[in-house]
Design a protein around this motif. Sequence first.
Motif, PDB file in Angstrom:
ATOM      1  N   TYR A  78       0.549 -14.013  27.636  1.00  0.00           N
ATOM      2  CA  TYR A  78       1.327 -12.815  27.339  1.00  0.00           C
ATOM      3  C   TYR A  78       1.245 -11.851  28.512  1.00  0.00           C
ATOM      4  O   TYR A  78       0.178 -11.708  29.126  1.00  0.00           O
ATOM      5  N   PHE A  79       2.377 -11.183  28.781  1.00  0.00           N
ATOM      6  CA  PHE A  79       2.461 -10.265  29.903  1.00  0.00           C
ATOM      7  C   PHE A  79       3.221  -9.003  29.503  1.00  0.00           C
ATOM      8  O   PHE A  79       4.117  -9.049  28.655  1.00  0.00           O
ATOM      9  N   LEU A  80       2.868  -7.899  30.146  1.00  0.00           N
ATOM     10  CA  LEU A  80       3.718  -6.717  30.131  1.00  0.00           C
ATOM     11  C   LEU A  80       4.510  -6.805  31.425  1.00  0.00           C
ATOM     12  O   LEU A  80       3.937  -7.001  32.504  1.00  0.00           O
ATOM     13  N   VAL A  81       5.843  -6.696  31.303  1.00  0.00           N
ATOM     14  CA  VAL A  81       6.715  -6.945  32.441  1.00  0.00           C
ATOM     15  C   VAL A  81       7.638  -5.754  32.667  1.00  0.00           C
ATOM     16  O   VAL A  81       8.218  -5.213  31.726  1.00  0.00           O
ATOM     17  N   THR A  82       7.728  -5.341  33.922  1.00  0.00           N
ATOM     18  CA  THR A  82       8.713  -4.337  34.344  1.00  0.00           C
ATOM     19  C   THR A  82       9.567  -5.016  35.420  1.00  0.00           C
ATOM     20  O   THR A  82       9.265  -6.145  35.819  1.00  0.00           O
ATOM     21  N   PRO A  83      10.591  -4.357  35.919  1.00  0.00           N
ATOM     22  CA  PRO A  83      11.383  -5.000  36.976  1.00  0.00           C
ATOM     23  C   PRO A  83      10.581  -5.330  38.231  1.00  0.00           C
ATOM     24  O   PRO A  83      10.961  -6.213  38.988  1.00  0.00           O
ATOM     25  N   THR A  84       9.449  -4.628  38.455  1.00  0.00           N
ATOM     26  CA  THR A  84       8.724  -4.815  39.711  1.00  0.00           C
ATOM     27  C   THR A  84       7.328  -5.414  39.574  1.00  0.00           C
ATOM     28  O   THR A  84       6.718  -5.764  40.580  1.00  0.00           O
ATOM     29  N   GLU A  85       6.788  -5.515  38.355  1.00  0.00           N
ATOM     30  CA  GLU A  85       5.442  -6.080  38.218  1.00  0.00           C
ATOM     31  C   GLU A  85       5.239  -6.739  36.868  1.00  0.00           C
ATOM     32  O   GLU A  85       5.929  -6.449  35.900  1.00  0.00           O
TER      33      GLU A  85
END
Length: 181
Positions: A78-85
């Motif tokens: 599982y990941f927290l995802v933004t456009p850059t990280e």
Amino acid sequence: MVEKTDNAVSDATGIAAAASRASKKGPPPVHLWNPPFCGDLDMEIRADGTWFYNGTPIGRPEMVRLFASILKRVGEDYFLVTPTEKVGIRVVDAPFIAVDAEIGEEIVFTTNVGDRVRAGPEHGIRLRGTADEPRPYVHIRRGLWALIDRKTFYRLADAAMPDQDGRMKVHSGGTAFPLEP
């Protein structure tokens, strides 16, 4: 969980700020984002649906909803995802809890983070566990599941009807879902 890279791991505040910016125009399109992995964040979603950061529960529901909106599952990680990280987090069981359901001709679940889904082909109900201790789940989005809480499962069981084989099932969205493992 995925190993850390040499990149510095972002903190929850930076991730939250990026998520907030990305969600200004509706739900963030995390399924389209594949930024570089920045390491693991000391964040965990416990089996009871409580989100922790650095060992402390996150007490602001709006912050939890914001993080939930950028949650992505890849395989078993599982990941927290933004456009850059992209940062890894731990999930003990399922990332969400289905805390209520409107049960009629259709079944509409509400999660602890405010998601609402109608059970059907894209939002299936499945059981894990045993007949003595069933663990029911509903699919929320893109591989993310919600554990159906006990009171809601009892209400589903109360609404279930036997099929021709005697198995108890509920129906929604043109689909029959067995309530027995």
